[in-house]
Write an enzyme that holds these catalytic residues in place. Sequence first.
Site, short mmCIF file in Angstrom:
data_model
loop_
_atom_site.label_atom_id
_atom_site.label_comp_id
_atom_site.label_asym_id
_atom_site.label_seq_id
_atom_site.Cartn_x
_atom_site.Cartn_y
_atom_site.Cartn_z
NE ARG A 153 2.32 1.29 21.54
CZ ARG A 153 2.28 1.63 20.24
NH1 ARG A 153 2.67 0.77 19.33
NH2 ARG A 153 1.87 2.83 19.89
N GLY A 160 3.94 1.76 -0.97
CA GLY A 160 4.65 1.90 -2.24
C GLY A 160 3.73 2.36 -3.36
CB SER A 210 6.02 9.88 9.05
OG SER A 210 4.90 9.82 9.93
N GLY A 211 3.29 9.14 7.65
CA GLY A 211 1.98 9.65 7.27
C GLY A 211 1.02 8.54 6.90
CE LYS A 220 8.11 7.28 10.14
NZ LYS A 220 7.90 5.90 10.13
CB VAL A 248 -0.94 0.04 1.22
CG1 VAL A 248 -2.09 1.01 0.96
CG2 VAL A 248 -1.46 -1.32 1.56
CB ALA A 269 12.79 -2.93 8.02
CG ASN A 287 5.79 -6.11 -5.79
OD1 ASN A 287 5.86 -5.39 -4.82
ND2 ASN A 287 5.71 -7.43 -5.69
CB VAL A 318 10.57 -4.30 0.41
CG1 VAL A 318 10.31 -4.17 -1.08
CG2 VAL A 318 12.06 -4.09 0.69
CG HIS A 353 7.91 10.68 13.47
ND1 HIS A 353 7.12 9.55 13.31
CD2 HIS A 353 7.14 11.73 13.10
CE1 HIS A 353 5.93 9.91 12.86
NE2 HIS A 353 5.91 11.22 12.72
CG ASN A 354 7.79 5.65 13.92
OD1 ASN A 354 7.67 6.69 13.27
ND2 ASN A 354 7.64 4.46 13.38
CD GLU A 363 3.23 7.11 15.19
OE1 GLU A 363 3.92 7.69 14.32
OE2 GLU A 363 2.77 5.97 15.03
C1 LIG Z 1 6.19 -7.39 -3.97
O1 LIG Z 1 5.00 -7.75 -3.29
C2 LIG Z 1 5.05 -8.66 -2.24
C3 LIG Z 1 3.70 -8.76 -1.63
O2 LIG Z 1 2.74 -9.14 -2.56
C4 LIG Z 1 6.13 -8.30 -1.24
O3 LIG Z 1 6.25 -9.30 -0.27
C5 LIG Z 1 7.42 -8.02 -1.95
O4 LIG Z 1 8.41 -7.67 -1.00
C6 LIG Z 1 7.22 -6.93 -2.97
N1 LIG Z 1 8.43 -6.30 -3.45
C7 LIG Z 1 9.26 -6.62 -4.41
C8 LIG Z 1 10.39 -5.71 -4.65
O5 LIG Z 1 9.15 -7.60 -5.09
#
Ligand SMILES: *[C@@H]1O[C@H](CO)[C@@H](O)[C@H](O)[C@H]1NC(C)=O
Length: 485
Positions: A292, A16, A132-133, A187, A14, A80, A34, A78, A190-191, A194
């Site tokens: 937490r 990305g 962030s956001g 960052k 989402v 970390a 991807n 992707v 920042h978290n 938060e």
């Molecule tokens: C592509 O998408 C999957 C999730 O559907 C993700 O796990 C993967 O890291 C993504 N990134 C790349 C660079 O392929």
Amino acid sequence: MAAQTRIGLAGLAVMGQNLALNIAEKGFAVSVYNRTTSKVDETVERAKEEGNLPLYGFYDPESFVQSIQKPRVIIILVKAGRPVDETIKTLSAYMEKGDCIIDGGNEWYENTERREKEMTERGLLYLGMGVSGGEEGARNGPSLMPGGSFEAFKNIEDIVLKVSAQVPDSGPCVTYIGTGGSGNFVKMVHNGIEYGDMQLISEAYDVLKNIGKLSNDELKEVFSEWNKGELLSFLVEITADIFGIKDDKADGYLVDKVLDKTGMKGTGKWTVQQAADLSVAAPTIASSLDSRFLSGLKEERVQAAKVFKSGGVDEILSNQAVDKKKLIDDVRQALYASKICSYAQGMNLLRAKSVEKGWGLKLGELARIWKGGCIIRAIFLDRIKQAYDRNSELANLLVDPEFAKEMIERQAAWRRVVCLAVNAGISTPGMSSSLAYFDSYRRESLPANLVQAQRDYFGAHTYERIDMPGAFHTEWFKIAKQSKI
Ligand SMILES: *[C@@H]1O[C@H](CO)[C@@H](O)[C@H](O)[C@H]1NC(C)=O
């Protein structure tokens, strides 16, 4: 697609997808990739739907990399850790000297420093960029915290200035943070801040709900009202929204059906670990982390509540008469004063790390880029920026003349709220530890003389004196023994 694109983005979850669409919408042609091809199709489809944005999908890494104009810039978003290393390995195989990789994930800053070194050896530039956001921010304007190669930053400056959140009077929410892993570190803190904000808001809710007996409707009104004043912020705004949302599966409000167990991904823990490593007191942030952990022990808490049933909270509470209106106003002030302590801790952690690493972080500038786009965005950050504008060497936000005045004005209400909560058996770890932080910091003398005397007594750790220079040691044991005879 005839011409080459300006930038590439790999990793189309989402965040990305949304960041890619944001970049394309600002007029920069973007290539996306991807490994999972359906993600590529999904993103291309969205780009069409959202107005034929200049976004082009690729199914293999080589044609993806080659579709981008030189020097190439590729943002990867992707998970970390390992996935970042794997993606870098895949893409860098096709990249050339002078090209640049930007990791937009919540990465541990040392991983970024390691990768930057590895990439430099191959002639590639590297940036670790905090984003962030959330989803909404990524799509419509996040706060961006790029750190690493300055040359790489220069290659994307025109893009990030347009893509980031735009705040009237203070500009785009992006700045070059510094070298190495500074962008990720900022960052991370920042978290951590938060975490503190969310904990403090939850305590305000707890006190108002369980001591003030406010209904969800009343809570919604209170938080909406607060969001018009000094507490105006994204988190207070969404809190007000939450109290108004009805359950779609049963009667009542959704918030009352959510299990009281908070998840976490690690940046809060890292913040507290770093604070400890650097000997920076960060009790508000640490207490939010502890809360937490304790929230996770739901089953144990259910059992413990049975053990402590008699003489428990409900019994204590039923004997209290509270003035609702006054309580609401007190809690508002307690929340604000605690928040100042929490931000003071986060800023001091940033400064300590900056000194250690030679990053040259500008704290006022960080407050500025957090004013929009990010989760902790708040009107309050403007005051922090002003405090550092007045004095960039400020030892602690608490002693800035403006903040000091606000703390003094609010401390009576703050103490009332904490006392009330303590007496009612309602835990307010964030507000209480903030108050203790304030009370320790503002005192000329602490009982640390006794601790140091004990250390010298049993461990000959020596001590300093208030009236003369030097290190002293006393044979406490011998003297005490003699006086016992
Ligand atoms: C592509 O998408 C999957 C999730 O559907 C993700 O796990 C993967 O890291 C993504 N990134 C790349 C660079 O392929």
